[in-house]
Enzyme design. Sequence first.
Site, PDB file in Angstrom:
ATOM      1  N   TYR A  14       1.434   2.369  -0.070  1.00 34.74           N
ATOM      2  CA  TYR A  14       0.257   2.887   0.621  1.00 34.74           C
ATOM      3  C   TYR A  14      -0.986   2.240   0.029  1.00 34.74           C
ATOM      4  O   TYR A  14      -1.070   2.030  -1.196  1.00 34.74           O
ATOM      5  CB  TYR A  14       0.179   4.408   0.480  1.00 34.74           C
ATOM      6  CG  TYR A  14      -1.035   5.003   1.160  1.00 34.74           C
ATOM      7  CD1 TYR A  14      -1.121   5.029   2.545  1.00 34.74           C
ATOM      8  CD2 TYR A  14      -2.095   5.518   0.420  1.00 34.74           C
ATOM      9  CE1 TYR A  14      -2.236   5.559   3.186  1.00 34.74           C
ATOM     10  CE2 TYR A  14      -3.211   6.053   1.051  1.00 34.74           C
ATOM     11  CZ  TYR A  14      -3.275   6.070   2.433  1.00 34.74           C
ATOM     12  OH  TYR A  14      -4.382   6.576   3.057  1.00 34.74           O
ATOM     13  N   GLU A  66      -8.795   7.918  11.466  1.00 29.71           N
ATOM     14  CA  GLU A  66      -9.135   9.328  11.341  1.00 29.71           C
ATOM     15  C   GLU A  66     -10.213   9.763  12.321  1.00 29.71           C
ATOM     16  O   GLU A  66     -10.844   8.937  12.990  1.00 29.71           O
ATOM     17  CB  GLU A  66      -9.570   9.630   9.910  1.00 29.71           C
ATOM     18  CG  GLU A  66     -10.871   8.965   9.522  1.00 29.71           C
ATOM     19  CD  GLU A  66     -11.078   8.950   8.020  1.00 29.71           C
ATOM     20  OE1 GLU A  66     -12.155   9.390   7.587  1.00 29.71           O
ATOM     21  OE2 GLU A  66     -10.178   8.507   7.291  1.00 29.71           O
ATOM     22  N   ASP A  88     -16.074   6.666  -1.682  1.00 31.16           N
ATOM     23  CA  ASP A  88     -15.298   6.636  -0.438  1.00 31.16           C
ATOM     24  C   ASP A  88     -16.093   7.331   0.669  1.00 31.16           C
ATOM     25  O   ASP A  88     -15.765   8.439   1.094  1.00 31.16           O
ATOM     26  CB  ASP A  88     -13.951   7.330  -0.662  1.00 31.16           C
ATOM     27  CG  ASP A  88     -13.081   7.314   0.579  1.00 31.16           C
ATOM     28  OD1 ASP A  88     -13.248   6.417   1.423  1.00 31.16           O
ATOM     29  OD2 ASP A  88     -12.228   8.226   0.702  1.00 31.16           O
ATOM     30  N   HIS A  99      -3.635   4.065   9.448  1.00 29.34           N
ATOM     31  CA  HIS A  99      -4.052   5.322  10.065  1.00 29.34           C
ATOM     32  C   HIS A  99      -5.552   5.300  10.332  1.00 29.34           C
ATOM     33  O   HIS A  99      -6.327   4.676   9.613  1.00 29.34           O
ATOM     34  CB  HIS A  99      -3.630   6.550   9.255  1.00 29.34           C
ATOM     35  CG  HIS A  99      -4.190   6.655   7.874  1.00 29.34           C
ATOM     36  ND1 HIS A  99      -5.488   7.046   7.625  1.00 29.34           N
ATOM     37  CD2 HIS A  99      -3.617   6.460   6.659  1.00 29.34           C
ATOM     38  CE1 HIS A  99      -5.681   7.083   6.308  1.00 29.34           C
ATOM     39  NE2 HIS A  99      -4.570   6.717   5.706  1.00 29.34           N
ATOM     40  N   ARG A 108      -4.882  10.309  11.865  1.00 34.86           N
ATOM     41  CA  ARG A 108      -5.212  11.301  10.844  1.00 34.86           C
ATOM     42  C   ARG A 108      -6.247  12.261  11.419  1.00 34.86           C
ATOM     43  O   ARG A 108      -7.235  11.839  12.028  1.00 34.86           O
ATOM     44  CB  ARG A 108      -5.775  10.607   9.597  1.00 34.86           C
ATOM     45  CG  ARG A 108      -6.414  11.583   8.621  1.00 34.86           C
ATOM     46  CD  ARG A 108      -6.914  10.897   7.371  1.00 34.86           C
ATOM     47  NE  ARG A 108      -8.067  11.582   6.809  1.00 34.86           N
ATOM     48  CZ  ARG A 108      -8.677  11.233   5.680  1.00 34.86           C
ATOM     49  NH1 ARG A 108      -8.243  10.206   4.987  1.00 34.86           N
ATOM     50  NH2 ARG A 108      -9.724  11.900   5.249  1.00 34.86           N
ATOM     51  N   ASN A 156      -0.151  14.129   2.279  1.00 28.36           N
ATOM     52  CA  ASN A 156      -0.978  13.475   1.269  1.00 28.36           C
ATOM     53  C   ASN A 156      -0.949  14.297  -0.016  1.00 28.36           C
ATOM     54  O   ASN A 156      -1.543  15.370  -0.095  1.00 28.36           O
ATOM     55  CB  ASN A 156      -2.415  13.339   1.782  1.00 28.36           C
ATOM     56  CG  ASN A 156      -3.334  12.672   0.779  1.00 28.36           C
ATOM     57  OD1 ASN A 156      -2.897  12.157  -0.244  1.00 28.36           O
ATOM     58  ND2 ASN A 156      -4.621  12.686   1.074  1.00 28.36           N
ATOM     59  N   ASP A 166      -5.178   2.527   4.956  1.00 31.74           N
ATOM     60  CA  ASP A 166      -6.179   3.467   5.459  1.00 31.74           C
ATOM     61  C   ASP A 166      -7.267   2.666   6.165  1.00 31.74           C
ATOM     62  O   ASP A 166      -7.996   1.897   5.542  1.00 31.74           O
ATOM     63  CB  ASP A 166      -6.742   4.234   4.262  1.00 31.74           C
ATOM     64  CG  ASP A 166      -7.848   5.210   4.623  1.00 31.74           C
ATOM     65  OD1 ASP A 166      -8.238   5.277   5.799  1.00 31.74           O
ATOM     66  OD2 ASP A 166      -8.326   5.903   3.701  1.00 31.74           O
ATOM     67  N   ASP A 193      -9.773   4.082   7.835  1.00 37.38           N
ATOM     68  CA  ASP A 193     -10.924   4.981   8.014  1.00 37.38           C
ATOM     69  C   ASP A 193     -11.081   5.368   9.482  1.00 37.38           C
ATOM     70  O   ASP A 193     -10.134   5.781  10.109  1.00 37.38           O
ATOM     71  CB  ASP A 193     -12.191   4.332   7.444  1.00 37.38           C
ATOM     72  CG  ASP A 193     -12.200   4.340   5.928  1.00 37.38           C
ATOM     73  OD1 ASP A 193     -11.426   5.100   5.322  1.00 37.38           O
ATOM     74  OD2 ASP A 193     -12.972   3.571   5.331  1.00 37.38           O
ATOM     75  N   CYS A 225     -14.279  11.726   1.514  1.00 34.88           N
ATOM     76  CA  CYS A 225     -12.900  11.985   1.120  1.00 34.88           C
ATOM     77  C   CYS A 225     -12.380  13.217   1.844  1.00 34.88           C
ATOM     78  O   CYS A 225     -13.078  14.224   1.975  1.00 34.88           O
ATOM     79  CB  CYS A 225     -12.828  12.184  -0.392  1.00 34.88           C
ATOM     80  SG  CYS A 225     -11.233  12.786  -0.977  1.00 34.88           S
ATOM     81  N   GLU A 259      -4.636  16.106   7.371  1.00 33.58           N
ATOM     82  CA  GLU A 259      -5.246  16.076   6.046  1.00 33.58           C
ATOM     83  C   GLU A 259      -5.582  17.465   5.523  1.00 33.58           C
ATOM     84  O   GLU A 259      -5.981  18.358   6.282  1.00 33.58           O
ATOM     85  CB  GLU A 259      -6.517  15.223   6.086  1.00 33.58           C
ATOM     86  CG  GLU A 259      -7.251  15.072   4.770  1.00 33.58           C
ATOM     87  CD  GLU A 259      -6.457  14.344   3.692  1.00 33.58           C
ATOM     88  OE1 GLU A 259      -5.373  14.840   3.318  1.00 33.58           O
ATOM     89  OE2 GLU A 259      -6.923  13.293   3.220  1.00 33.58           O
TER      90      GLU A 259
END
Length: 309
Positions: free
Chosen positions: A48, A118, A62, A116, A161, A213, A89, A91, A126, A191
């Site tokens: 990952y 989101e 982040d 993924h 996500r 996660n 990721d 985003d 985060c 999440e």
Amino acid sequence: MLYSKVTPEQKRATLRELLMPGTARQFPGAFNPLSARLIGEKGFDGVYISGAVLANDLGLPDIGLTTLTEVALRAGQIARMTDLPSIVDADTGFGEPMNVARTIQELENAGLAGCHIEDQFNPKRCGHLDGKNVVDLDTMVKRIAAAADARRDPNFLIMARTDVRAVDGLDVAINRAKALVDAGADSIFPEALKDVAEFEAVCNAVDVPVLANMTEFGKSELFTRRQLAEAGVAMVIYPVTLLRSAMGAAERVLDAIAEDGTQETQVNRMLTRARLYELVDYEAYNRFDTGIFNFQVPDLDIDSNNSNL
């Protein structure tokens, strides 16, 4: 030697075979290419690549400051060093639906097995912090539909996500997950769920693989692989675990140097020179061209003299 001999297409096909409900495949988070190789050597299922780790590695928080170019470049460097499938990721997809479409193709080109996307606003934060904002369902559906339409390799995994659990509750999160599957998501990443029962509820509600996660210091308890498998989870990520461990070790060594004037007390906790040479496969390069690489690779005896450190 050099890079993985497994093609991106083969890795993507492998990922599809791996992600079955209840298998809880473990994907530790790599913070650089060498750590990805170590993950593979230790027998894990995949790699990952965390957006938080990529940002933190640049000295940034982040909050959506990294660019598609930065993420695709670094993720590609990591993915090509391992035979395992790597998921990154992405985003919010780095923009509007057309940007999301470009993101997918850039990540395909970089050799990733999936990503993924989101449903947060930009600037994001985060997933385990308070005060998150999420876009409306229609906006998120367009992101996922654009991603699914843009991919050229049908095995490239499009994971959706959703952070809406922390904003509007579990029922809304489940309904959103169903809509995102209908829009083309191959997998769901809910999440910051509260407990195993919530993971089980999501797994029961959708007919695609679900990710858990397991990040430290977050909203979710650090459940075991067995607990998550029994709940129906297909994939477990440990996104920042290795970076936190490495930085913790680095801080301890720097403290020792500052306090003692030498790193001597920390040497026995370090990766030896021989072990590092093994990870980067010096011996294979030596065999390839002894005219360039013509040294003796040290053995792995950590109790031998300092030439192995």
